[in-house]
Design a protein around this motif. Structure first.
Motif, PDB file in Angstrom:
ATOM      1  N   HIS A 164     -10.906   4.479  10.126  1.00  0.00           N
ATOM      2  CA  HIS A 164     -10.387   3.962   8.866  1.00  0.00           C
ATOM      3  C   HIS A 164      -9.083   4.653   8.467  1.00  0.00           C
ATOM      4  O   HIS A 164      -8.803   5.773   8.875  1.00  0.00           O
ATOM      5  CB  HIS A 164     -11.415   4.151   7.752  1.00  0.00           C
ATOM      6  CG  HIS A 164     -12.637   3.308   7.906  1.00  0.00           C
ATOM      7  ND1 HIS A 164     -12.710   2.008   7.461  1.00  0.00           N
ATOM      8  CD2 HIS A 164     -13.837   3.573   8.479  1.00  0.00           C
ATOM      9  CE1 HIS A 164     -13.908   1.511   7.736  1.00  0.00           C
ATOM     10  NE2 HIS A 164     -14.609   2.438   8.352  1.00  0.00           N
ATOM     11  N   GLN A 165      -8.311   3.958   7.638  1.00  0.00           N
ATOM     12  CA  GLN A 165      -7.100   4.500   7.025  1.00  0.00           C
ATOM     13  C   GLN A 165      -6.132   5.068   8.059  1.00  0.00           C
ATOM     14  O   GLN A 165      -5.555   6.144   7.879  1.00  0.00           O
ATOM     15  CB  GLN A 165      -7.459   5.561   5.980  1.00  0.00           C
ATOM     16  CG  GLN A 165      -8.326   5.054   4.845  1.00  0.00           C
ATOM     17  CD  GLN A 165      -7.656   3.967   4.020  1.00  0.00           C
ATOM     18  OE1 GLN A 165      -6.435   3.883   3.988  1.00  0.00           O
ATOM     19  NE2 GLN A 165      -8.434   3.138   3.369  1.00  0.00           N
ATOM     20  N   VAL A 166      -5.937   4.339   9.140  1.00  0.00           N
ATOM     21  CA  VAL A 166      -4.970   4.738  10.160  1.00  0.00           C
ATOM     22  C   VAL A 166      -3.595   4.233   9.734  1.00  0.00           C
ATOM     23  O   VAL A 166      -3.393   3.024   9.567  1.00  0.00           O
ATOM     24  CB  VAL A 166      -5.346   4.166  11.539  1.00  0.00           C
ATOM     25  CG1 VAL A 166      -4.304   4.568  12.581  1.00  0.00           C
ATOM     26  CG2 VAL A 166      -6.737   4.645  11.949  1.00  0.00           C
ATOM     27  N   VAL A 167      -2.663   5.140   9.535  1.00  0.00           N
ATOM     28  CA  VAL A 167      -1.296   4.776   9.162  1.00  0.00           C
ATOM     29  C   VAL A 167      -0.561   4.283  10.409  1.00  0.00           C
ATOM     30  O   VAL A 167      -0.780   4.785  11.512  1.00  0.00           O
ATOM     31  CB  VAL A 167      -0.565   5.976   8.538  1.00  0.00           C
ATOM     32  CG1 VAL A 167       0.869   5.608   8.160  1.00  0.00           C
ATOM     33  CG2 VAL A 167      -1.323   6.481   7.309  1.00  0.00           C
ATOM     34  N   ALA A 168       0.300   3.297  10.231  1.00  0.00           N
ATOM     35  CA  ALA A 168       1.036   2.689  11.345  1.00  0.00           C
ATOM     36  C   ALA A 168       0.087   2.078  12.372  1.00  0.00           C
ATOM     37  O   ALA A 168       0.365   2.074  13.568  1.00  0.00           O
ATOM     38  CB  ALA A 168       1.976   3.693  12.010  1.00  0.00           C
ATOM     39  N   ALA A 169      -1.034   1.541  11.887  1.00  0.00           N
ATOM     40  CA  ALA A 169      -1.994   0.888  12.780  1.00  0.00           C
ATOM     41  C   ALA A 169      -1.352  -0.350  13.400  1.00  0.00           C
ATOM     42  O   ALA A 169      -0.818  -1.208  12.698  1.00  0.00           O
ATOM     43  CB  ALA A 169      -3.250   0.495  12.004  1.00  0.00           C
ATOM     44  N   GLY A 170      -1.379  -0.425  14.708  1.00  0.00           N
ATOM     45  CA  GLY A 170      -0.739  -1.526  15.407  1.00  0.00           C
ATOM     46  C   GLY A 170       0.760  -1.374  15.549  1.00  0.00           C
ATOM     47  O   GLY A 170       1.412  -2.220  16.163  1.00  0.00           O
TER      48      GLY A 170
END
Length: 278
Positions: free
Chosen positions: A158-164
């Protein structure tokens, strides 16, 4: 050119003109990240041996604080990147460190496994205290299973910054073989069977691409492990938490301030009350 001069030029020419679109439309600041890479600021904290700036946490805090005044999304991306790089500097391969130093590689953290998150979820969750923050980072639920030279990682981060958008994630799991602790991995963002929802659902600043990353499972080589099996707990305590807390405070306030150090657990950190207010 000094890193301060380089930052001033990027702020004026790229980050500030695009901040309205980033925040208003929720568009990932790809142009700003690219400009920061070309200016040597993505590699600011990579060892000079690999072509990086050779700087440390104080300089990273300064950069994040200055950017946060203009574009919170870009500051959040750098906050996660610099913390991930602190781990990669200790345990990553020379090739990855060289790519970061050259400005061609953006990394991020994939550690939290509760919906409240650990970086930008504090506001929506009513404030994340120091003990809750540590619980989210220090008790992984993710499963790792090895078959030959391949490891299957199964998790919902959860709450991964810059996901993708990032090129890699510093990822946590339960150890492969030892009974206690955690293991850390460098997971390529292009690895098959990683899934990021099309619409970002995290609580980070608009445009930061804060979202959940699903692995069901993702396969990585066994040498993607960062450090020893079960040794990730020490890395999180001594590298991730000090960097994350200082950079989070800088991103949250946009103001430089001296660190408040509590060595009661053998590691520099901010007290819980500073976290809740940052």
């Amino acid at each position: 050119m000094s890193y301060r001069t380089a930052l001033s030029e990027v702020l004026t020419s790229v980050i500030e003109p695009s901040a309205g679109v980033t925040g208003g439309e929720g568009r990932f600041p790809r142009g700003s990240v690219t400009a920061l890479g070309r200016a040597g600021l993505l590699g600011l904290t990579v060892s000079a041996e690999f072509g990086g700036g050779g700087r440390g946490l104080p300089e990273a805090v300064e950069v994040v604080a200055r950017i946060a005044r203009v574009c919170p999304a870009t500051a959040a991306v750098l906050q996660s990147h610099y913390t991930a790089v602190a781990v990669i500097e200790s345990h990553g391969s020379p090739w990855v460190r060289g790519e970061i130093a050259a400005g061609r590689h953006l990394s991020s953290l994939a550690l939290a496994e509760t919906a409240e998150g650990y970086v930008e979820g504090a506001e929506s969750a009513g404030g994340v205290g120091g003990q809750e923050l540590e619980a989210q980072l220090l008790v992984p639920r993710s499963v790792a299973a090895r078959t030959g030279d391949v490891v299957a990682l199964r998790a919902r981060k959860h709450q991964v910054v810059a996901a993708g958008e990032a090129d890699s994630y510093v990822w946590s799991s339960r150890p492969l073989a030892v009974p206690d602790g955690m293991s850390l991995w460098l997971v390529p963002a292009h690895a098959p069977d990683l899934f990021v929802p099309a619409r970002a659902g995290g609580a980070g600043p608009r445009g930061s691409a804060t979202s959940t990353v699903f692995a069901d499972p993702v396969l990585v080589p066994v040498d993607a492990m960062l450090g020893g099996d079960g040794g990730g707990l020490d890395t999180v305590l001594r590298r991730v938490l000090p960097w994350l807390l200082e950079l989070r405070a800088a991103a949250g306030t946009g103001v430089l301030r001296p660190p408040v150090v509590d060595m009661s657990h053998g590691v520099a950190r901010r007290p819980a009350e500073s976290l809740a207010s940052s």
